[in-house]
Design a protein around this motif. Structure first.
Motif, PDB file in Angstrom:
ATOM      1  N   SER A   1     -53.043 -54.654 -10.418  1.00 42.70           N
ATOM      2  CA  SER A   1     -52.105 -53.718 -10.841  1.00 42.70           C
ATOM      3  C   SER A   1     -52.639 -53.172 -12.010  1.00 42.70           C
ATOM      4  CB  SER A   1     -50.931 -54.792 -11.538  1.00 42.70           C
ATOM      5  OG  SER A   1     -51.366 -55.878 -12.271  1.00 42.70           O
ATOM      6  N   VAL A   2     -53.758 -53.839 -12.826  1.00 47.54           N
ATOM      7  CA  VAL A   2     -54.335 -52.976 -14.021  1.00 47.54           C
ATOM      8  C   VAL A   2     -55.295 -51.975 -13.458  1.00 47.54           C
ATOM      9  CG1 VAL A   2     -55.866 -53.629 -15.930  1.00 47.54           C
ATOM     10  CG2 VAL A   2     -54.287 -55.314 -15.346  1.00 47.54           C
ATOM     11  N   ALA A   3     -55.850 -52.059 -12.547  1.00 48.72           N
ATOM     12  CA  ALA A   3     -56.801 -51.206 -11.784  1.00 48.72           C
ATOM     13  C   ALA A   3     -56.033 -49.997 -11.368  1.00 48.72           C
ATOM     14  CB  ALA A   3     -57.514 -51.683 -10.759  1.00 48.72           C
ATOM     15  N   THR A   4     -54.717 -50.299 -10.770  1.00 47.45           N
ATOM     16  CA  THR A   4     -53.899 -49.168 -10.386  1.00 47.45           C
ATOM     17  C   THR A   4     -53.546 -48.269 -11.465  1.00 47.45           C
ATOM     18  OG1 THR A   4     -53.104 -50.605  -8.500  1.00 47.45           O
ATOM     19  CG2 THR A   4     -51.882 -48.611  -9.233  1.00 47.45           C
TER      20      THR A   4
ATOM     21  N   LEU B   1     -56.989 -46.563 -12.653  1.00 43.75           N
ATOM     22  CA  LEU B   1     -57.558 -45.442 -12.035  1.00 43.75           C
ATOM     23  C   LEU B   1     -56.626 -44.338 -11.471  1.00 43.75           C
ATOM     24  CD1 LEU B   1     -59.533 -47.815  -9.661  1.00 43.75           C
ATOM     25  CD2 LEU B   1     -60.416 -46.372 -11.522  1.00 43.75           C
ATOM     26  N   LEU B   2     -55.202 -44.477 -11.405  1.00 43.20           N
ATOM     27  CA  LEU B   2     -54.326 -43.721 -11.198  1.00 43.20           C
ATOM     28  C   LEU B   2     -53.449 -43.063 -12.242  1.00 43.20           C
ATOM     29  CD1 LEU B   2     -52.927 -45.530  -8.027  1.00 43.20           C
ATOM     30  CD2 LEU B   2     -54.814 -44.080  -8.003  1.00 43.20           C
ATOM     31  N   ALA B   3     -54.150 -43.187 -13.291  1.00 45.66           N
ATOM     32  CA  ALA B   3     -53.466 -42.485 -14.470  1.00 45.66           C
ATOM     33  C   ALA B   3     -53.675 -40.692 -14.196  1.00 45.66           C
ATOM     34  CB  ALA B   3     -53.841 -42.821 -15.600  1.00 45.66           C
ATOM     35  N   ALA B   4     -52.571 -40.265 -14.564  1.00 42.69           N
ATOM     36  CA  ALA B   4     -52.559 -38.705 -14.173  1.00 42.69           C
ATOM     37  C   ALA B   4     -53.633 -38.146 -15.035  1.00 42.69           C
ATOM     38  CB  ALA B   4     -51.051 -38.117 -14.388  1.00 42.69           C
ATOM     39  N   GLU B   5     -53.665 -38.350 -16.231  1.00 40.77           N
ATOM     40  CA  GLU B   5     -54.643 -37.736 -17.171  1.00 40.77           C
ATOM     41  C   GLU B   5     -56.274 -38.119 -16.722  1.00 40.77           C
ATOM     42  OE1 GLU B   5     -53.114 -41.401 -19.105  1.00 40.77           O
ATOM     43  OE2 GLU B   5     -52.140 -39.660 -18.293  1.00 40.77           O
TER      44      GLU B   5
ATOM     45  N   ARG C   1     -59.036 -35.396 -15.540  1.00 39.55           N
ATOM     46  CA  ARG C   1     -60.155 -35.187 -16.254  1.00 39.55           C
ATOM     47  C   ARG C   1     -61.209 -35.696 -15.486  1.00 39.55           C
ATOM     48  NH1 ARG C   1     -59.318 -39.213 -19.530  1.00 39.55           N
ATOM     49  NH2 ARG C   1     -60.724 -40.888 -18.368  1.00 39.55           N
ATOM     50  N   ASP C   2     -61.481 -36.426 -14.640  1.00 38.81           N
ATOM     51  CA  ASP C   2     -62.548 -36.533 -13.843  1.00 38.81           C
ATOM     52  C   ASP C   2     -62.813 -35.910 -12.556  1.00 38.81           C
ATOM     53  OD1 ASP C   2     -62.835 -38.805 -15.877  1.00 38.81           O
ATOM     54  OD2 ASP C   2     -62.404 -40.429 -14.454  1.00 38.81           O
ATOM     55  N   PHE C   3     -61.441 -35.674 -11.956  1.00 37.48           N
ATOM     56  CA  PHE C   3     -61.763 -34.740 -10.749  1.00 37.48           C
ATOM     57  C   PHE C   3     -61.225 -33.299 -10.664  1.00 37.48           C
ATOM     58  CE2 PHE C   3     -61.035 -39.376 -10.082  1.00 37.48           C
ATOM     59  CZ  PHE C   3     -62.374 -39.709  -9.516  1.00 37.48           C
ATOM     60  N   GLY C   4     -60.764 -32.944 -11.538  1.00 39.33           N
ATOM     61  CA  GLY C   4     -60.258 -31.651 -11.722  1.00 39.33           C
ATOM     62  C   GLY C   4     -58.876 -31.401 -11.499  1.00 39.33           C
ATOM     63  N   LYS C   5     -58.516 -30.036 -11.732  1.00 38.70           N
ATOM     64  CA  LYS C   5     -57.118 -29.604 -11.795  1.00 38.70           C
ATOM     65  C   LYS C   5     -56.387 -29.268 -10.420  1.00 38.70           C
ATOM     66  CE  LYS C   5     -57.263 -27.916 -16.489  1.00 38.70           C
ATOM     67  NZ  LYS C   5     -57.106 -26.799 -17.346  1.00 38.70           N
ATOM     68  N   SER C   6     -57.395 -29.535  -9.372  1.00 39.83           N
ATOM     69  CA  SER C   6     -56.608 -29.288  -8.097  1.00 39.83           C
ATOM     70  C   SER C   6     -55.768 -30.382  -7.539  1.00 39.83           C
ATOM     71  CB  SER C   6     -57.734 -29.370  -7.020  1.00 39.83           C
ATOM     72  OG  SER C   6     -57.508 -29.307  -5.719  1.00 39.83           O
ATOM     73  N   LYS C   7     -54.511 -30.185  -7.316  1.00 41.10           N
ATOM     74  CA  LYS C   7     -53.456 -31.117  -6.836  1.00 41.10           C
ATOM     75  C   LYS C   7     -53.919 -32.027  -5.286  1.00 41.10           C
ATOM     76  CE  LYS C   7     -49.686 -28.867  -9.143  1.00 41.10           C
ATOM     77  NZ  LYS C   7     -48.262 -28.393  -9.258  1.00 41.10           N
ATOM     78  N   GLU C   8     -54.580 -31.166  -4.737  1.00 43.73           N
ATOM     79  CA  GLU C   8     -54.765 -31.468  -3.342  1.00 43.73           C
ATOM     80  C   GLU C   8     -56.168 -32.252  -3.533  1.00 43.73           C
ATOM     81  OE1 GLU C   8     -54.626 -28.297  -4.198  1.00 43.73           O
ATOM     82  OE2 GLU C   8     -52.952 -27.479  -2.761  1.00 43.73           O
ATOM     83  N   MET C   9     -56.897 -32.093  -4.637  1.00 43.17           N
ATOM     84  CA  MET C   9     -58.160 -32.959  -4.834  1.00 43.17           C
ATOM     85  C   MET C   9     -57.691 -34.344  -5.488  1.00 43.17           C
ATOM     86  SD  MET C   9     -61.417 -33.280  -4.523  1.00 43.17           S
ATOM     87  CE  MET C   9     -61.731 -34.886  -4.273  1.00 43.17           C
ATOM     88  N   VAL C  10     -56.713 -34.214  -6.354  1.00 44.39           N
ATOM     89  CA  VAL C  10     -56.474 -35.295  -6.761  1.00 44.39           C
ATOM     90  C   VAL C  10     -55.558 -36.438  -5.803  1.00 44.39           C
ATOM     91  CG1 VAL C  10     -54.666 -36.484  -8.452  1.00 44.39           C
ATOM     92  CG2 VAL C  10     -55.926 -34.578  -9.154  1.00 44.39           C
ATOM     93  N   LYS C  11     -54.625 -35.819  -5.089  1.00 45.02           N
ATOM     94  CA  LYS C  11     -54.180 -36.340  -3.904  1.00 45.02           C
ATOM     95  C   LYS C  11     -55.010 -37.290  -2.979  1.00 45.02           C
ATOM     96  CE  LYS C  11     -50.494 -36.166  -0.453  1.00 45.02           C
ATOM     97  NZ  LYS C  11     -51.413 -36.742   0.580  1.00 45.02           N
ATOM     98  N   SER C  12     -56.174 -36.451  -2.757  1.00 45.98           N
ATOM     99  CA  SER C  12     -56.967 -37.019  -1.770  1.00 45.98           C
ATOM    100  C   SER C  12     -57.700 -38.345  -2.382  1.00 45.98           C
ATOM    101  CB  SER C  12     -58.050 -36.091  -1.525  1.00 45.98           C
ATOM    102  OG  SER C  12     -59.137 -35.514  -2.488  1.00 45.98           O
ATOM    103  N   VAL C  13     -58.093 -38.070  -3.602  1.00 46.09           N
ATOM    104  CA  VAL C  13     -58.608 -39.253  -4.449  1.00 46.09           C
ATOM    105  C   VAL C  13     -57.670 -40.361  -4.370  1.00 46.09           C
ATOM    106  CG1 VAL C  13     -59.412 -40.097  -6.705  1.00 46.09           C
ATOM    107  CG2 VAL C  13     -60.138 -37.816  -5.877  1.00 46.09           C
TER     108      VAL C  13
ATOM    109  N   LEU D   1     -58.390 -44.172  -2.946  1.00 43.65           N
ATOM    110  CA  LEU D   1     -58.428 -45.287  -3.402  1.00 43.65           C
ATOM    111  C   LEU D   1     -57.557 -46.397  -3.117  1.00 43.65           C
ATOM    112  CD1 LEU D   1     -58.600 -43.955  -7.259  1.00 43.65           C
ATOM    113  CD2 LEU D   1     -60.201 -45.251  -6.145  1.00 43.65           C
ATOM    114  N   GLN D   2     -56.353 -45.934  -2.316  1.00 42.27           N
ATOM    115  CA  GLN D   2     -55.155 -46.797  -1.829  1.00 42.27           C
ATOM    116  C   GLN D   2     -55.416 -46.927  -0.308  1.00 42.27           C
ATOM    117  OE1 GLN D   2     -52.012 -44.891  -2.858  1.00 42.27           O
ATOM    118  NE2 GLN D   2     -51.649 -45.700  -5.069  1.00 42.27           N
ATOM    119  N   ARG D   3     -56.864 -46.444   0.092  1.00 44.31           N
ATOM    120  CA  ARG D   3     -57.257 -46.698   1.340  1.00 44.31           C
ATOM    121  C   ARG D   3     -56.234 -46.007   2.613  1.00 44.31           C
ATOM    122  NH1 ARG D   3     -61.191 -50.725   1.668  1.00 44.31           N
ATOM    123  NH2 ARG D   3     -60.851 -51.126   3.804  1.00 44.31           N
ATOM    124  N   LYS D   4     -55.651 -44.693   2.186  1.00 40.90           N
ATOM    125  CA  LYS D   4     -54.962 -44.113   3.108  1.00 40.90           C
ATOM    126  C   LYS D   4     -55.766 -43.227   3.921  1.00 40.90           C
ATOM    127  CE  LYS D   4     -50.765 -44.388   0.279  1.00 40.90           C
ATOM    128  NZ  LYS D   4     -49.549 -43.754  -0.225  1.00 40.90           N
ATOM    129  N   SER D   5     -55.685 -42.881   5.035  1.00 39.44           N
ATOM    130  CA  SER D   5     -56.451 -42.138   5.845  1.00 39.44           C
ATOM    131  C   SER D   5     -55.722 -40.631   5.910  1.00 39.44           C
ATOM    132  CB  SER D   5     -56.879 -42.634   7.119  1.00 39.44           C
ATOM    133  OG  SER D   5     -55.360 -42.834   8.030  1.00 39.44           O
TER     134      SER D   5
END
Length: 557
Positions: free
Chosen positions: A344-347, A350-354, A358-370, A374-378
């Motif tokens: 729960s702490v890691a969630t 790691l999944l905080a929007a800001e 900040r880490d992966f850029g402003k692409s919504k598709e990129m953020v969703k893939s990250v 992280l949640q092991r979804k294919s």
């Protein structure tokens, strides 16, 4: 997925190669080294500056030798059991395979093509594989070569799997002619496939092959592109949007998969449940080289590589390595529960929007893939084409600006005995792996070149870089191709494959300042030997040829 029952045999096993006799030899050499240093210290006041320089050089050698010996102290390796993997894992995870190239002249497209074809033909479900080629040179020649390779793959991949071909790079496989004793069907298929390789006929019908994607990122003078590391970051982003496989393999463009089950072997280690389920971030395979004098690298990987595996695990060698995507995105062992799910702490962390932006850029598709990774979804299988537009967006050179991409990513007697034991020890390491005395001698010579050249220049380079005075410059190394493979219409000689070709096993040097120190030291030693020989002749004549001469020992560092 994998059965977690602890009663089942492991998917992989750690095998130890400890040897008491070798440890005794190491301790003896260590004692001799310390005795030599003590001898130097005790007689320091009785000698000149040359004595001090020799002492400092021997201190450096002792330190490096001690580091390497500590590394090799407990050698081990992991043995995968593929039959157990097939029995217990019914659905294998997806793997994205990365190949990087930057210069069509120094890295000929024929090398890239063979590397790609060997990856596409590995023994793994085709719908679970995707091969991405990053061309930083944006070469039309490389692009059209890969386009033709994708057509040939529809013939080559089924041929390899049908006849269980071991070496799945075409130019290596076709070096050996077909055995006349083989059955007629195989002979026909062999001949048909090789003709196709020479582009003398068309391609066959459609067969299932892994996904194949060619990409070339945008680069501008005002933006740092971080060379190969930047290309790897780009490949991670694009593959995250297209296939988002939980595991990634990166391979240099001048290598090939010489083991058809390499991906399944890596999965045995990744998916081993009897050990800590979060034990493994990456799996590094040893590298084998062809058409080059690489015996030294093989010896290092066989002994030093096993040594690292005995401590904790191998170091990342830059190629032939499987990575876990979740770890590449910043996930650590502490962030996971026992069931491999996020705590729960890691969630929240790691999944905080800001943080994601900040880490992966402003692409919504990129953020969703990250988040999905992280949640092991294919990813759904129909997103490969649909994600091409957002994949192009994350390829712009300004996308990495103000993000974490590119920042956090990838006595004279106490002396004869010592030198003799060290030489015999390293010679044994080479010969135990099947290499010749000549290979060992060439390796020792090349070590002198590296220590007097690259190591000497790297120290000021690193200091200047840390001070902000200079920047790192990446130069693509020149890849060579044997003449037999360049001559069209001629059957490649067997000599090229068994190493008897007179042009093989030789280094090719370009003009460089790095060779000046070693050349200067060589000339100084030759001058000293010539001067000593002339003095020896004069002394012999003055004493009527009956005087006794004590020969000095000359060290070359």
């Amino acid at each position: 997925m994998a059965d977690k029952s602890s009663s089942l045999p492991p998917l992989c096993e750690r095998i130890s190669y400890k040897s008491r006799s070798l440890r005794a030899v190491d301790l003896t050499i260590l004692g001799l080294l310390f005795s030599l240093l003590l001898y130097r210290i005790r007689h320091m006041s009785q000698n000149d500056t040359v004595w001090v320089v020799a002492f400092l050089c021997e201190c450096c050698f002792t330190f490096i030798w001690l580091l390497i010996t500590c590394t090799k102290w407990s050698p081990a390796e992991h043995k995968p059991y593929l039959d157990r993997l097939d029995e217990r894992v019914h659905e294998l995870p997806s793997v994205d395979m990365f190949v990087t190239t930057a210069d069509p002249v120094r890295e000929p497209p024929i090398l890239v093509v063979n590397t790609v074809l060997s990856l596409l033909a590995v023994n793994y479900p085709a719908n679970k594989l995707a091969c991405y080629v990053s061309d930083d040179g944006c070469s039309a020649l490389t692009y059209f070569s890969l386009k033709e390779a994708s057509k040939f793959a529809k013939i080559w991949v089924p041929f390899c799997k049908k006849y269980n071909v071991r070496v799945r790079a075409p130019f290596r496989y076709f070096l050996n002619p077909v055995d006349a004793k083989e059955d007629s069907e195989f002979s026909r298929d062999w001949e048909m496939t090789k003709v196709i390789w020479e582009n003398e006929e068309g391609v066959g019908d459609e067969k299932e092959v892994p996904h194949f994607v060619y990409i070339s990122r945008e680069k501008k003078p005002n933006y740092l592109h971080h060379y190969k590391a930047g290309a790897m970051n780009f490949l991670v982003r694009v593959s995250g949007l297209m296939t988002n496989a939980p595991y990634m393999l990166n391979v240099d463009c001048d290598m090939y998969a010489n083991e058809a089950d390499v991906v399944r072997q890596a999965m045995c280690i990744f998916m081993e449940g009897s050990m800590n389920p979060n034990h493994c971030a990456f799996v590094q395979f040893p590298q084998k080289f062809y058409d080059s004098n690489s015996d030294e690298i093989v010896v290092l990987q066989s002994y030093v590589g096993r040594g690292f595996a005995g401590i904790q695990g191998p170091v990342y060698a830059g190629s032939g390595c499987f990575h876990t995507r979740r770890v590449m995105y910043g996930l650590s062992v502490d962030d996971l529960e026992e069931d491999r799910n996020l705590s729960s702490v890691a969630t929240r962390k790691l999944l905080a929007a800001e943080r994601l932006e900040r880490d992966f850029g402003k692409s919504k598709e990129m953020v969703k893939s990250v988040v999905d990774a992280l949640q092991r979804k294919s990813n759904p299988q129909d997103t490969l084409i649909n994600s091409s537009e957002p994949a192009q967006a994350v390829g712009h050179c300004h996308y990495e600006y103000q993000t974490s991409w590119g920042k956090t990513g990838v006595c004279l007697g106490i002396v004869f005995t010592l030198v003799g034991m060290h030489c015999l020890y390293t010679l044994w390491e080479f010969m135990s792996l099947g290499f010749s005395v000549h290979s060992w001698y060439a390796s020792q010579s090349f070590w002198r070149i590296k220590t007097t050249g690259s190591w000497l220049f790297s120290i000021p380079d690193i200091i200047l870089k840390l001070l902000g005075v200079s920047n790192t410059i990446f130069i693509v190394t020149k890849k060579t191709i044997s003449k037999t493979r360049l001559e069209s219409g001629d059957r490649p000689s067997q000599k090229e494959d068994d190493g008897s070709n007179p042009d093989s096993n030789k280094f090719e040097f370009d003009g460089s300042l790095y060779f000046l120190p070693g050349t200067f030291i060589l000339l100084v030693n030759l001058t000293a030997i010539a001067g000593f020989s002339m003095g020896l002749q004069r002394s012999s004549r003055s004493y009527g040829g009956n005087g006794k001469i004590w020969h000095p020992t000359v060290y070359s560092f």
